[in-house]
Design a protein around this motif. Sequence first.
Motif, short mmCIF file in Angstrom:
data_model
loop_
_atom_site.label_atom_id
_atom_site.label_comp_id
_atom_site.label_asym_id
_atom_site.label_seq_id
_atom_site.Cartn_x
_atom_site.Cartn_y
_atom_site.Cartn_z
N UNK A 1 0.84 -1.19 0.00
CA UNK A 1 0.00 0.00 0.00
C UNK A 1 0.88 1.24 0.00
N UNK A 2 0.44 2.27 -0.75
CA UNK A 2 1.23 3.48 -0.89
C UNK A 2 0.57 4.64 -0.13
N UNK A 3 1.44 5.44 0.52
CA UNK A 3 0.98 6.58 1.30
C UNK A 3 1.77 7.81 0.89
N UNK A 4 1.10 8.95 0.80
CA UNK A 4 1.77 10.19 0.42
C UNK A 4 2.77 10.59 1.51
N UNK A 5 3.92 11.09 1.07
CA UNK A 5 4.96 11.58 2.00
C UNK A 5 4.78 13.08 2.15
N UNK A 6 4.64 13.55 3.39
CA UNK A 6 4.48 14.97 3.67
C UNK A 6 5.79 15.58 4.14
N UNK A 7 5.89 16.92 4.00
CA UNK A 7 7.06 17.60 4.56
C UNK A 7 6.68 18.21 5.91
N UNK A 8 7.63 18.91 6.57
CA UNK A 8 7.38 19.44 7.91
C UNK A 8 6.34 20.55 7.90
N UNK A 9 5.99 21.05 6.73
CA UNK A 9 4.94 22.07 6.62
C UNK A 9 3.57 21.46 6.34
N UNK A 10 3.52 20.12 6.32
CA UNK A 10 2.25 19.45 6.08
C UNK A 10 1.85 19.38 4.62
N UNK A 11 2.78 19.72 3.72
CA UNK A 11 2.49 19.71 2.29
C UNK A 11 2.92 18.39 1.66
N UNK A 12 2.20 17.98 0.64
CA UNK A 12 2.53 16.75 -0.08
C UNK A 12 3.79 16.97 -0.90
#
Length: 209
Positions: A1-12
């Motif tokens: 299963x694949x999950x989006x990776x976010x940055x420390x600002x909560x952005x994709x």
Amino acid sequence: MKVAVLDVNGKDTGRKAELSKDVFAIEPNNHAVYLDVKQYLANQRQGTHKAKERAEITGSTRKIKKQKGTGTARAGSIKSGVFKGGGRMFGPRPRNYGFKLNKNVKRLARKSALSIKANDKSIVVLEDFNFDTPKTKNFVNVLKALEVENKKTLFVLGDSNNNVYLSSRNLKRSEVVTSSELSTYKIMNANKVVLLEGALEGIESNLNK
């Protein structure tokens, strides 16, 4: 299963992290989860409780009344537990509450806990980050960006990071652990589990042994 990776600002970030089906998508074993949580909580108990028993009470050893003829129950000592000030009958004694649990059961419990969180969409994958200096405000900003500042949150790092750990230490609702420190209790106790990219490989290798 694949999950989006976010940055420390909560952005994709536009990248996807692959979560192993053998760890994050198994049929949860609720009894294994129960046993592992029970063992964790049992190990937290000090077991130093102690009540004075009859032999440890200071008092007279004389027979307080004659054996027969009083019309009441026989009594041999004022230190008996049936009298006020006497010893405690069957009171608590120091003991170890811990119990053995098979390693395979513990692995199954952790995989079940992660699968439960994944099924509830309570797992967030975050890119690896670091702080120049330990500062609580920086960690709070990350929580706000992920919209979890008011939730119990578990951050799982790949390797120990002193600056991130110290930045979170004053926050009651947040906890930072490494992948090797991950436990079923901590997973189930959190509303959100934030996995850093560097922790995924360690989690999957530890639980697929």
